[in-house]
Design a protein around this motif. Structure first.
Motif, PDB file in Angstrom:
ATOM      1  N   THR A 154      -9.959 -26.563   8.193  1.00 46.55           N
ATOM      2  CA  THR A 154      -9.519 -27.762   7.323  1.00 46.55           C
ATOM      3  C   THR A 154      -9.724 -27.280   5.669  1.00 46.55           C
TER       4      THR A 154
ATOM      5  N   HIS B  54      -3.060 -24.488  12.079  1.00 46.42           N
ATOM      6  CA  HIS B  54      -3.148 -25.951  12.164  1.00 46.42           C
ATOM      7  C   HIS B  54      -4.466 -26.261  11.677  1.00 46.42           C
TER       8      HIS B  54
ATOM      9  N   THR C 164      -1.410 -34.765   8.033  1.00 47.66           N
ATOM     10  CA  THR C 164      -2.897 -34.832   8.368  1.00 47.66           C
ATOM     11  C   THR C 164      -3.363 -35.971   7.554  1.00 47.66           C
TER      12      THR C 164
ATOM     13  N   TYR D 124       3.545 -30.773   8.981  1.00 45.50           N
ATOM     14  CA  TYR D 124       2.565 -31.234   9.788  1.00 45.50           C
ATOM     15  C   TYR D 124       2.025 -32.577   9.131  1.00 45.50           C
TER      16      TYR D 124
ATOM     17  N   GLN E  79      -5.009 -34.293  12.273  1.00 46.19           N
ATOM     18  CA  GLN E  79      -3.696 -33.746  11.810  1.00 46.19           C
ATOM     19  C   GLN E  79      -2.815 -33.750  13.400  1.00 46.19           C
TER      20      GLN E  79
END
Lengths: 113, 119
Positions: free
Chosen positions: B107, B101, A34, A32, A49
């Protein structure tokens, strides 16, 4: 693991849209992308992201082309407080079951009045 | 506390000495990460923990570097026989878990870092 490169610095004026690009030619299928913002003497802060196409949240948009070898962070209508270093981070889960991440070289954005 | 804390904030040491850097993650965060940021450069990923286990230690720069985590909480990064090239800011981050994710909630939350200077 993808090697990520970014422009070293950019200048912009208040109210303009700023686009910062990150190149990651060897991005892996599971990786991914980010983006983080870092102010002096602080740790990076999450911005956005994405995996492919376009992602938008309340602070930014992220554009990722079909080949995913680059990504562009778009900051709408920047203000002086957006002056910071912006990093892309590429990585994700490996076949080994572990996670690998690599930060880009960082882009120093300076917003001028 | 509400955020990730690191100690000391600054450490000056002499070449050849050992140093220990401490990270206190956000309570309940099972994933913990260590990064190194040399002056004027980007962040270099060193190691991460899921719980008390570090699945991959290959990011550590040399065998002088080691890290451990106990109680799914505090982590210590140890640098033995420090060299001048070890001078950098060492950043720790924690996250709810290593998978999934990233988002504003899920995060990596970074600490303020420890600035290490090796003379």
């Amino acid at each position: 693991l993808a090697k990520t490169t970014q422009p070293i610095s950019m200048d912009s004026y208040e109210g303009q849209e700023v686009n910062i690009t990150c190149s990651h030619n060897n991005i892996a299928t599971n990786d991914y992308i980010t983006w983080y913002q870092q102010f002096p003497s602080q740790g990076p802060r999450f911005i956005i992201q994405g995996y492919k196409t376009k992602v938008t949240n309340e602070v930014a948009s992220l554009f990722i082309p079909a080949d995913r070898k680059s990504s562009t962070l778009s900051l709408p209508r920047v203000s002086l407080s957006d002056t910071a270093v912006y990093y892309c981070l590429v990585g994700g889960l490996r076949a080994s079951g572990t996670y690998k991440y690599i930060f880009g070289t960082g882009t120093r954005l300076k917003v001028l009045a | 506390g509400a955020g990730v804390s690191q100690s000391p904030s600054n450490k000056v040491t002499e070449k050849g000495k050992d140093v220990e850097l401490r990270c206190d993650p956000i309570s309940g965060h099972t994933a913990l990460y260590w990064y190194r940021q040399r002056l004027g450069q980007g962040l270099e990923f060193l190691i991460y923990f899921q719980g008390n286990s570090a699945p991959d230690k290959s990011g550590l720069p040399s065998d002088r570097f080691s890290a451990e985590r106990t109680g799914e909480s505090v982590s210590t990064l140890t640098i033995q026989r420090t060299q001048q090239e070890d001078s950098a800011v060492y950043l720790c981050a924690s996250r709810i878990s290593a998978g999934g994710h990233f988002s504003f909630v899920s995060t990596q939350y970074f600490g303020p870092g420890t600035r290490l200077t090796v003379l």
